[in-house]
Write a protein that holds these residues in place. Sequence first.
Motif, PDB file in Angstrom:
ATOM      1  N   GLY A 167       0.816  -1.208   0.000  1.00 24.06           N
ATOM      2  CA  GLY A 167       0.000   0.000   0.000  1.00 24.06           C
ATOM      3  C   GLY A 167       0.853   1.263   0.000  1.00 24.06           C
ATOM      4  N   ILE A 168       1.934   1.255   0.783  1.00 21.59           N
ATOM      5  CA  ILE A 168       2.824   2.414   0.835  1.00 21.59           C
ATOM      6  C   ILE A 168       3.509   2.618  -0.506  1.00 21.59           C
ATOM      7  CG2 ILE A 168       4.918   3.339   1.903  1.00 21.59           C
ATOM      8  CD1 ILE A 168       4.082   1.820   4.472  1.00 21.59           C
ATOM      9  N   ALA A 169       4.021   1.515  -1.087  1.00 20.85           N
ATOM     10  CA  ALA A 169       4.685   1.622  -2.387  1.00 20.85           C
ATOM     11  C   ALA A 169       3.739   2.161  -3.440  1.00 20.85           C
ATOM     12  CB  ALA A 169       5.226   0.251  -2.803  1.00 20.85           C
ATOM     13  N   ASP A 170       2.503   1.680  -3.421  1.00 22.75           N
ATOM     14  CA  ASP A 170       1.528   2.135  -4.406  1.00 22.75           C
ATOM     15  C   ASP A 170       1.183   3.602  -4.190  1.00 22.75           C
ATOM     16  OD1 ASP A 170      -0.327   1.485  -6.600  1.00 22.75           O
ATOM     17  OD2 ASP A 170      -1.852   1.944  -5.117  1.00 22.75           O
ATOM     18  N   HIS A 171       1.152   4.025  -2.945  1.00 22.44           N
ATOM     19  CA  HIS A 171       0.823   5.425  -2.654  1.00 22.44           C
ATOM     20  C   HIS A 171       1.831   6.371  -3.285  1.00 22.44           C
ATOM     21  CE1 HIS A 171      -0.775   8.786  -0.294  1.00 22.44           C
ATOM     22  NE2 HIS A 171       0.479   9.118  -0.041  1.00 22.44           N
ATOM     23  N   PHE A 172       3.104   5.947  -3.337  1.00 17.75           N
ATOM     24  CA  PHE A 172       4.146   6.803  -3.885  1.00 17.75           C
ATOM     25  C   PHE A 172       4.543   6.416  -5.311  1.00 17.75           C
ATOM     26  CE2 PHE A 172       4.792   7.347   0.709  1.00 17.75           C
ATOM     27  CZ  PHE A 172       4.756   8.727   0.782  1.00 17.75           C
ATOM     28  N   SER A 173       3.786   5.491  -5.924  1.00 20.96           N
ATOM     29  CA  SER A 173       4.028   5.076  -7.313  1.00 20.96           C
ATOM     30  C   SER A 173       5.448   4.521  -7.484  1.00 20.96           C
ATOM     31  CB  SER A 173       3.781   6.244  -8.280  1.00 20.96           C
ATOM     32  OG  SER A 173       2.458   6.702  -8.195  1.00 20.96           O
ATOM     33  N   ALA A 184       7.414  -2.101  -4.604  1.00 19.77           N
ATOM     34  CA  ALA A 184       7.623  -2.557  -3.224  1.00 19.77           C
ATOM     35  C   ALA A 184       9.043  -3.083  -3.025  1.00 19.77           C
ATOM     36  CB  ALA A 184       6.599  -3.633  -2.876  1.00 19.77           C
ATOM     37  N   ASP A 185       9.592  -3.763  -4.040  1.00 18.36           N
ATOM     38  CA  ASP A 185      10.961  -4.270  -3.922  1.00 18.36           C
ATOM     39  C   ASP A 185      11.966  -3.140  -3.760  1.00 18.36           C
ATOM     40  OD1 ASP A 185      10.114  -6.872  -4.088  1.00 18.36           O
ATOM     41  OD2 ASP A 185      10.508  -7.073  -6.238  1.00 18.36           O
ATOM     42  N   ASP A 186      11.692  -1.991  -4.404  1.00 21.01           N
ATOM     43  CA  ASP A 186      12.592  -0.860  -4.251  1.00 21.01           C
ATOM     44  C   ASP A 186      12.534  -0.297  -2.826  1.00 21.01           C
ATOM     45  OD1 ASP A 186      13.570  -0.943  -6.819  1.00 21.01           O
ATOM     46  OD2 ASP A 186      12.045   0.406  -7.628  1.00 21.01           O
ATOM     47  N   VAL A 187      11.325  -0.245  -2.270  1.00 22.32           N
ATOM     48  CA  VAL A 187      11.184   0.232  -0.894  1.00 22.32           C
ATOM     49  C   VAL A 187      11.973  -0.666   0.058  1.00 22.32           C
ATOM     50  CG1 VAL A 187       9.562   0.758   0.967  1.00 22.32           C
ATOM     51  CG2 VAL A 187       8.936   1.253  -1.395  1.00 22.32           C
ATOM     52  N   LYS A 188      11.886  -1.975  -0.165  1.00 26.03           N
ATOM     53  CA  LYS A 188      12.640  -2.912   0.666  1.00 26.03           C
ATOM     54  C   LYS A 188      14.149  -2.666   0.528  1.00 26.03           C
ATOM     55  CE  LYS A 188      11.372  -7.222   0.635  1.00 26.03           C
ATOM     56  NZ  LYS A 188      10.943  -8.543   0.105  1.00 26.03           N
ATOM     57  N   LYS A 189      14.590  -2.443  -0.712  1.00 26.30           N
ATOM     58  CA  LYS A 189      16.022  -2.234  -0.951  1.00 26.30           C
ATOM     59  C   LYS A 189      16.498  -0.943  -0.316  1.00 26.30           C
ATOM     60  CE  LYS A 189      17.134  -0.975  -5.056  1.00 26.30           C
ATOM     61  NZ  LYS A 189      17.352  -1.013  -6.526  1.00 26.30           N
ATOM     62  N   TRP A 190      15.721   0.144  -0.476  1.00 29.05           N
ATOM     63  CA  TRP A 190      16.128   1.439   0.081  1.00 29.05           C
ATOM     64  C   TRP A 190      16.204   1.419   1.600  1.00 29.05           C
ATOM     65  CZ3 TRP A 190      11.880   4.009  -3.317  1.00 29.05           C
ATOM     66  CH2 TRP A 190      12.325   4.041  -4.658  1.00 29.05           C
ATOM     67  N   ASN A 191      15.408   0.532   2.231  1.00 25.73           N
ATOM     68  CA  ASN A 191      15.341   0.488   3.694  1.00 25.73           C
ATOM     69  C   ASN A 191      15.948  -0.783   4.284  1.00 25.73           C
ATOM     70  OD1 ASN A 191      13.518   2.957   4.514  1.00 25.73           O
ATOM     71  ND2 ASN A 191      12.620   2.083   2.663  1.00 25.73           N
ATOM     72  N   ARG A 192      16.597  -1.571   3.450  1.00 23.61           N
ATOM     73  CA  ARG A 192      17.286  -2.793   3.875  1.00 23.61           C
ATOM     74  C   ARG A 192      16.326  -3.720   4.626  1.00 23.61           C
ATOM     75  NH1 ARG A 192      22.928  -0.951   6.540  1.00 23.61           N
ATOM     76  NH2 ARG A 192      23.423  -3.127   6.106  1.00 23.61           N
ATOM     77  N   LEU A 193      15.122  -3.865   4.072  1.00 27.98           N
ATOM     78  CA  LEU A 193      14.115  -4.753   4.660  1.00 27.98           C
ATOM     79  C   LEU A 193      14.265  -6.147   4.076  1.00 27.98           C
ATOM     80  CD1 LEU A 193      10.972  -2.401   4.507  1.00 27.98           C
ATOM     81  CD2 LEU A 193      12.475  -2.818   6.467  1.00 27.98           C
ATOM     82  N   LYS A 194      14.164  -7.158   4.920  1.00 28.74           N
ATOM     83  CA  LYS A 194      14.280  -8.540   4.460  1.00 28.74           C
ATOM     84  C   LYS A 194      12.923  -9.167   4.162  1.00 28.74           C
ATOM     85  CE  LYS A 194      18.630  -9.370   6.916  1.00 28.74           C
ATOM     86  NZ  LYS A 194      19.342 -10.221   7.922  1.00 28.74           N
ATOM     87  N   THR A 195      11.855  -8.586   4.714  1.00 22.98           N
ATOM     88  CA  THR A 195      10.506  -9.105   4.484  1.00 22.98           C
ATOM     89  C   THR A 195       9.597  -7.951   4.078  1.00 22.98           C
ATOM     90  OG1 THR A 195       9.699  -8.766   6.741  1.00 22.98           O
ATOM     91  CG2 THR A 195      10.921 -10.808   6.307  1.00 22.98           C
ATOM     92  N   ASN A 196       8.334  -8.288   3.803  1.00 21.64           N
ATOM     93  CA  ASN A 196       7.349  -7.268   3.450  1.00 21.64           C
ATOM     94  C   ASN A 196       6.700  -6.649   4.677  1.00 21.64           C
ATOM     95  OD1 ASN A 196       7.773  -7.591   0.742  1.00 21.64           O
ATOM     96  ND2 ASN A 196       6.026  -8.929   0.400  1.00 21.64           N
ATOM     97  N   HIS A 197       7.126  -7.047   5.866  1.00 27.40           N
ATOM     98  CA  HIS A 197       6.499  -6.535   7.078  1.00 27.40           C
ATOM     99  C   HIS A 197       7.032  -5.150   7.407  1.00 27.40           C
ATOM    100  CE1 HIS A 197       4.775  -6.364  11.080  1.00 27.40           C
ATOM    101  NE2 HIS A 197       5.972  -6.057  11.559  1.00 27.40           N
ATOM    102  N   VAL A 198       6.119  -4.245   7.693  1.00 31.56           N
ATOM    103  CA  VAL A 198       6.487  -2.914   8.185  1.00 31.56           C
ATOM    104  C   VAL A 198       5.708  -2.668   9.467  1.00 31.56           C
ATOM    105  CG1 VAL A 198       7.166  -1.874   5.991  1.00 31.56           C
ATOM    106  CG2 VAL A 198       4.764  -1.872   6.647  1.00 31.56           C
ATOM    107  N   GLY A 199       6.399  -2.196  10.480  1.00 30.67           N
ATOM    108  CA  GLY A 199       5.774  -1.985  11.782  1.00 30.67           C
ATOM    109  C   GLY A 199       5.384  -0.540  11.999  1.00 30.67           C
ATOM    110  N   ARG A 200       4.360  -0.360  12.775  1.00 26.16           N
ATOM    111  CA  ARG A 200       3.880   0.981  13.097  1.00 26.16           C
ATOM    112  C   ARG A 200       4.996   1.788  13.745  1.00 26.16           C
ATOM    113  NH1 ARG A 200      -1.310   2.186  17.100  1.00 26.16           N
ATOM    114  NH2 ARG A 200      -1.314   4.469  16.875  1.00 26.16           N
ATOM    115  N   GLY A 201       5.205   3.011  13.264  1.00 28.98           N
ATOM    116  CA  GLY A 201       6.229   3.887  13.802  1.00 28.98           C
ATOM    117  C   GLY A 201       7.532   3.877  13.028  1.00 28.98           C
TER     118      GLY A 201
END
Length: 618
Positions: free
Chosen positions: A548-554, A557-574
Amino acid sequence: MCIQSANPRYREIVDRAAAPTYHEGMNWKRHAACAAVLAGMAGAGCEDAAKRPVQARVPATIPAPQSAQLPTSAPGPVQLPPLPLTVASHRLLLLRPQIPGESDLIAKVEAKFASGQQNYKAGHLEAARKDFDEAMDLMLESGYNPYADPKLSELFHRVVDTVYTDELQAFRAGDGFQEAPAVPAPIDEVAEMTFPVDPRLKDRAEQAAKNISHDLPLTVNDEVLSFLNFFQTPRGRAIVETGLQRRGRYHEMISRVLREEGVPQDLIYLAQAESAFQPLALSRAGARGMWQFVAYRGQQYGLRHTWWIDERQDPEKATRAAAQHLRDLYGLFGDWYLAIAAYNCGPGNVQKAIERTGYADFWELYKRNVLPKETKNYVPIILALTLIAKDAAHYGIQVVPEAPAATDVVKPGRAIDLRLVAETIDVDVETLRTLNPPLLRLATPDDPSFELHLPAGTAERFSAEIADIPADKWVSWRRHRVEAGETLTSIGKKYHVTPVAIADANNLEHRAALEPGEKLIIPAAPAQSETKRRLVSYRVRKGDTLLGIADHFSVEADDVKKWNRLKTNHVGRGMVLRIYTLGGAPEARPARARSAPKKKAHAGTRVAQAATSSPNKN
């Protein structure tokens, strides 16, 4: 001291006046002036000050020397001089009347305000910002108390409320490549709520279900009656009336597509429940368009989503995709209620609920509480809307449906700024936006197959006049209709281009006099935002998903994970995510998480906020 205004924007302006940061388009002088003027509004009627305290930010005071003696008695009341005031400090602010009288002040502010609105509507964003700023300057630097005259007070409120709306803020520094704002999806407001049942509605609803024509089963039970009751409240009625009014614009097209795809006509009420037939609707889960597709489901049914366009917002293409998806779901479950539920939460969730209970019946799954709450309410909402729409007069609803928009279709062949199109055929930009909802920007994609919708009867004129401008300049050059008193110099200042360049582009003498009404080609410089990437810091809120976040900014999702060094699709509040909103590689090494105290965000970095997410759709 209390400020006699319940509008939070005025308090926000006071805060900004005292804060060390500066709002774009307004200098420190206007901040301080606004604070002084608003402070002067204090007066009678402040009995509720204790209920709504206003905190004033004041500079740190210098401590008195230890030997200083305190006064033995309280000083008398301080007599403040009337406006205008002279504030003595290291920043000298003079509030002196610049205009002879209030009537002249009102006339000049009205003129600037009207000019700003006209420029804003036409897409002349920089000119609109300048006009609005000048209107504010006239008000704040005049030295007059806005409450001294009813007309002045009304004008002050109107200007401030208009200039500081969120919508206008998003465009104050717009360059044509900012993404167009979406609108909240109505389904988010209703789907997770419960309402009481009005037994008086039951007999009428049951009778209507028997007598009105329908091609979907119409069940009337307490679940349906509760939403039928809600749609009788002022808020619910507004949702229904807005949807039925806008439905007129798309009813003929939707009916044709549903018929061509071989699905029930009453499925049109899914679009009313999801979006009230608003192509720009955006849900908290990132579902977009009239039929509220999430990105991956839209791609599955051929709806393209690029930086330039989102075909989930294309009324006809999205309608066809929704009809095909619903037909596939009916083929999977053999029941329209289950198909509709699966359209909301996904076929996998419905299949799991059936496997857990052994019941392939929506109402049984409802009773056993094995579906998401939003999905449980989704089917009753649609049934309630169907009953009301088919018997609107009984429920006291009378609307005049909007007429379908007649359009011409052209293929520009390459990218073109909508403002140039609007100036070429003499329509406003908002008309073009309405006719082309898939466009995410104020420009079309560089795609030879893209079809641009124009008001009926304007295609020939567009093709003839646009030929005067080189095709590779369509995203930067503009047109301008000369007004009385304008010169090449004044027009050049408006578009940040030299008078000589305008003269050369139009084969004019450099000192040529201009005739009111003639059109000029403006060889403006290309917008930097077309290639400049922008870093956005986004704080994850409750219910947000990575998709949803990736779509909001067009972005992907894989790029968002790469930019933030995320290993999964989980994002936590805050969590604070780094989002690069335009193409290109991010910085070589992502920033490491730090435990140090947070620093104030740099002016070039904006913190975006979005509404909380809801269960996944489609």
